[in-house]
Design a protein around this motif. Structure first.
Motif, PDB file in Angstrom:
ATOM      1  N   PRO B  46      53.179  69.336  30.929  1.00 45.80           N
ATOM      2  CA  PRO B  46      52.707  69.328  32.326  1.00 45.80           C
ATOM      3  C   PRO B  46      51.371  70.062  32.487  1.00 45.80           C
ATOM      4  O   PRO B  46      50.616  69.786  33.420  1.00 45.80           O
ATOM      5  N   SER B  49      47.659  68.169  32.339  1.00 46.74           N
ATOM      6  CA  SER B  49      46.989  67.621  33.525  1.00 46.74           C
ATOM      7  C   SER B  49      46.162  68.681  34.247  1.00 46.74           C
ATOM      8  O   SER B  49      45.336  68.347  35.081  1.00 46.74           O
ATOM      9  N   CYS B 154      57.654  55.541  25.779  1.00 47.33           N
ATOM     10  CA  CYS B 154      56.218  55.335  25.539  1.00 47.33           C
ATOM     11  C   CYS B 154      55.639  56.276  24.488  1.00 47.33           C
ATOM     12  O   CYS B 154      54.890  55.871  23.617  1.00 47.33           O
ATOM     13  N   LEU B 192      59.199  47.397  26.698  1.00 44.84           N
ATOM     14  CA  LEU B 192      58.162  48.425  26.652  1.00 44.84           C
ATOM     15  C   LEU B 192      57.831  49.005  28.024  1.00 44.84           C
ATOM     16  O   LEU B 192      56.937  49.832  28.148  1.00 44.84           O
ATOM     17  N   ASP B 193      58.528  48.565  29.061  1.00 43.85           N
ATOM     18  CA  ASP B 193      58.238  49.110  30.389  1.00 43.85           C
ATOM     19  C   ASP B 193      58.546  50.604  30.425  1.00 43.85           C
ATOM     20  O   ASP B 193      59.547  51.056  29.872  1.00 43.85           O
ATOM     21  N   CYS B 194      57.680  51.315  31.104  1.00 42.55           N
ATOM     22  CA  CYS B 194      57.768  52.779  31.196  1.00 42.55           C
ATOM     23  C   CYS B 194      58.818  53.183  32.223  1.00 42.55           C
ATOM     24  O   CYS B 194      59.021  52.506  33.227  1.00 42.55           O
ATOM     25  N   ALA B 198      56.861  60.527  34.508  1.00 45.72           N
ATOM     26  CA  ALA B 198      55.699  61.378  34.760  1.00 45.72           C
ATOM     27  C   ALA B 198      55.245  61.301  36.215  1.00 45.72           C
ATOM     28  O   ALA B 198      54.612  62.219  36.729  1.00 45.72           O
ATOM     29  N   LEU B 199      55.581  60.202  36.881  1.00 47.03           N
ATOM     30  CA  LEU B 199      55.162  60.049  38.282  1.00 47.03           C
ATOM     31  C   LEU B 199      56.055  60.826  39.253  1.00 47.03           C
ATOM     32  O   LEU B 199      55.727  60.935  40.434  1.00 47.03           O
ATOM     33  N   PHE B 201      56.212  63.804  39.497  1.00 48.59           N
ATOM     34  CA  PHE B 201      55.400  64.934  39.948  1.00 48.59           C
ATOM     35  C   PHE B 201      54.490  64.582  41.120  1.00 48.59           C
ATOM     36  O   PHE B 201      54.149  65.435  41.923  1.00 48.59           O
ATOM     37  N   SER B 202      54.055  63.319  41.189  1.00 48.84           N
ATOM     38  CA  SER B 202      53.056  62.968  42.201  1.00 48.84           C
ATOM     39  C   SER B 202      53.507  61.856  43.142  1.00 48.84           C
ATOM     40  O   SER B 202      53.157  61.849  44.315  1.00 48.84           O
ATOM     41  N   ASN B 203      54.245  60.884  42.621  1.00 52.63           N
ATOM     42  CA  ASN B 203      54.660  59.728  43.418  1.00 52.63           C
ATOM     43  C   ASN B 203      56.123  59.397  43.142  1.00 52.63           C
ATOM     44  O   ASN B 203      56.432  58.389  42.502  1.00 52.63           O
ATOM     45  N   ALA B 206      57.488  55.784  43.559  1.00 50.55           N
ATOM     46  CA  ALA B 206      56.990  54.843  42.551  1.00 50.55           C
ATOM     47  C   ALA B 206      57.726  55.073  41.239  1.00 50.55           C
ATOM     48  O   ALA B 206      58.099  54.121  40.536  1.00 50.55           O
ATOM     49  N   SER B 209      61.125  53.612  41.536  1.00 44.66           N
ATOM     50  CA  SER B 209      61.023  52.161  41.591  1.00 44.66           C
ATOM     51  C   SER B 209      60.821  51.565  40.188  1.00 44.66           C
ATOM     52  O   SER B 209      61.413  50.540  39.844  1.00 44.66           O
ATOM     53  N   LEU B 210      59.999  52.241  39.376  1.00 45.11           N
ATOM     54  CA  LEU B 210      59.795  51.769  38.000  1.00 45.11           C
ATOM     55  C   LEU B 210      61.101  51.836  37.214  1.00 45.11           C
ATOM     56  O   LEU B 210      61.474  50.873  36.532  1.00 45.11           O
TER      57      LEU B 210
END
Lengths: 170, 291
Positions: B46, B49, B154, B192-194, B198-199, B201-203, B206, B209-210
């Motif tokens: 973390p 970033s 990933c 291979l979809d993530c 990691a999102l 933390f910010s979204n 999303a 949803s992934l």
């Protein structure tokens, strides 16, 4: 703020592009020829409209301040597909990390969760504290009740060294 | 017994206990003795970033701790930690200036980087060091008639220029390991979809949803479970599965297990020893199929 809004008043500052280049180690954002392989496979394209080729292009043109102020640089899922597939070693992933670092340096808006992780690392050495977990049968466990060994946490000497590291690179 | 140092990282030690329990169960039975690093810290993930230099310091510090054990091999079961330690190791090897800058920081704790430690992930350790054949021979309860989808994640397969655990575009080691247990595997387009972790933390929406979209797709293939080997991915697919379903407006109910949990079951180890009672997805549906 959306990137489009920020771009209406934008003025290029090439010295800031150099700051990004300094942070991407040996990768070469300037070699990007906009083939769009990064964007076509980007995990965050559909949901968050992240277009890695645009980010690299804006950096090349000197629009770094705008990117640093934008939420967009925090929309990367760090899946590394762009880095893998880039034919030019321009690697948008590393460019985005460099922009995030600049956002922190310039005290731009950084997602709260990152700051929280940093505080917890300074406090304990780890990014989050030990959690209790509840099973589907509503029983609660922690490391001890699961028979896992106690965590060996870093000492005070670690904290001061880490603070020094955060203080910066010469 | 081969002694191997182990760096667990934060997520496993503080929340993803099922991974730690199952690794601690299966590896000693396959001839590996694990030696925990003392005073290990965050790998730097973390922090990368916010401050790449400080993140590299954290990774280098953990590598130096591994060095201190005198062991030549280090197991890093978390995909994100694995990437960070491998990246830092390479940077330190190629960037003399960085070495000089990090040296005094490590010396503050009496640490030093001397040897090159070999970094393993659970998947290549099992596949390349312990070997698929050995695993096949240890199966007591074959997963006959069980169909599984793999999620390699990933960070252990990309970027290939760094030297990763498996092929970046067509990874198959995890599938090989699943087949070694007698299970049927699936080649599917979302492999291979993530997971989106990691999102968080910010979204967060999303991110969920992934995770939800992939789970929905895998569920539609009619498999018995999704198999992973990363605490971040597992948190998304298992602990947050219900939440992810809500975000995408879909009823999800797919068993999600760590490969090491599945391996343990096939080796005849008790479900609770493998931490399977901690999984939040309906793993009992999968376990009912294994006899």
């Amino acid at each position: 703020m959306s990137l489009k809004d920020l771009m209406t008043m934008a003025e290029p500052k090439l010295d800031l592009s150099l700051k990004v280049l300094e942070k991407v180690w040996k990768y070469q954002p300037n070699d990007c020829f906009q083939c769009l392989r990064c964007t076509s496979g980007c995990t965050s394209l559909k949901l968050l409209e992240l277009k890695p080729h645009e980010i690299v292009s804006l950096v090349k043109l000197g629009f770094v301040e705008e990117l640093v102020a934008s939420d967009l640089i925090w929309a990367c899922a760090t899946c590394l597909k762009c880095k893998e597939r880039c034919p030019q070693k321009a690697t948008p992933y590393d460019v985005i990390l460099a922009l995030r670092n600049l956002a922190v340096e310039k005290e731009a808006k950084v997602p709260e969760a990152y700051l929280k992780a940093m505080t917890t690392i300074l406090d304990t050495g780890l990014m989050q504290t030990e959690q209790k977990v509840t099973t589907l049968k509503l029983k609660t466990f922690d490391r001890e009740t699961l028979g896992l060994p106690k965590i060996s946490y870093p000492s005070e000497r670690f904290k001061s060294a880490f603070l020094k590291a955060l203080g910066g690179q010469e | 017994m081969t002694k191997i140092a182990v760096f667990w990282g934060c997520r496993i030690l503080t929340a993803q206990y099922g991974y730690e329990m199952s690794v601690r169960q299966v590896l000693p039975k396959l001839g590996i003795e694990l030696v925990d690093l003392r005073e290990a810290s965050c790998c730097g993930d973390p922090v990368k970033s916010m401050n790449i230099f400080a993140a590299t310091y954290l990774a280098a510090r953990n590598l130096a701790l591994a060095d201190k054990t005198g062991l030549k091999n280090l197991l890093v079961p978390c995909n994100r930690c694995h990437l960070n330690l491998c990246e830092a190791k390479r940077r330190l090897n190629e960037d003399k200036k960085l070495q000089t800058e990090l040296k005094p920081l490590l010396q503050d704790e009496g640490l030093e980087l001397t040897e090159d430690v070999r970094i393993w992930h659970t998947i290549d350790l099992l596949h390349d060091l312990i070997k698929v054949e050995t695993i096949k021979n240890r199966v007591k309860k074959p997963l006959k008639g069980v169909r599984l989808a793999s999620h390699p994640g990933c960070q252990i397969i990309r970027p290939s220029e760094l030297g990763r655990v498996d092929d970046a575009e067509t990874p198959k080691k995890l599938d090989d390991l699943m087949e070694a247990l007698g299970a049927e595997t699936l080649d599917y387009s979302e492999k291979l979809d993530c997971c989106g972790a990691a999102l968080l933390f910010s979204n967060p929406d999303a991110a969920l949803s992934l995770a939800g979209s992939k789970l929905e797709a895998v569920q539609a293939y009619g498999v018995d479970a999704l198999v992973d080997s990363c605490p971040s991915c597992h948190e998304m697919y298992d602990a947050k599965q219900e939440e992810a379903g809500k975000v995408i407006g879909s009823k999800l109910g797919l068993p999600v297990v760590y490969y090491t949990q599945l391996l343990g079951v096939a080796m005849g180890i008790g479900v609770e020893k493998l931490g399977l009672h901690l999984n939040r997805s309906p793993v009992h549906e999968l376990l009912e199929k294994i006899h």
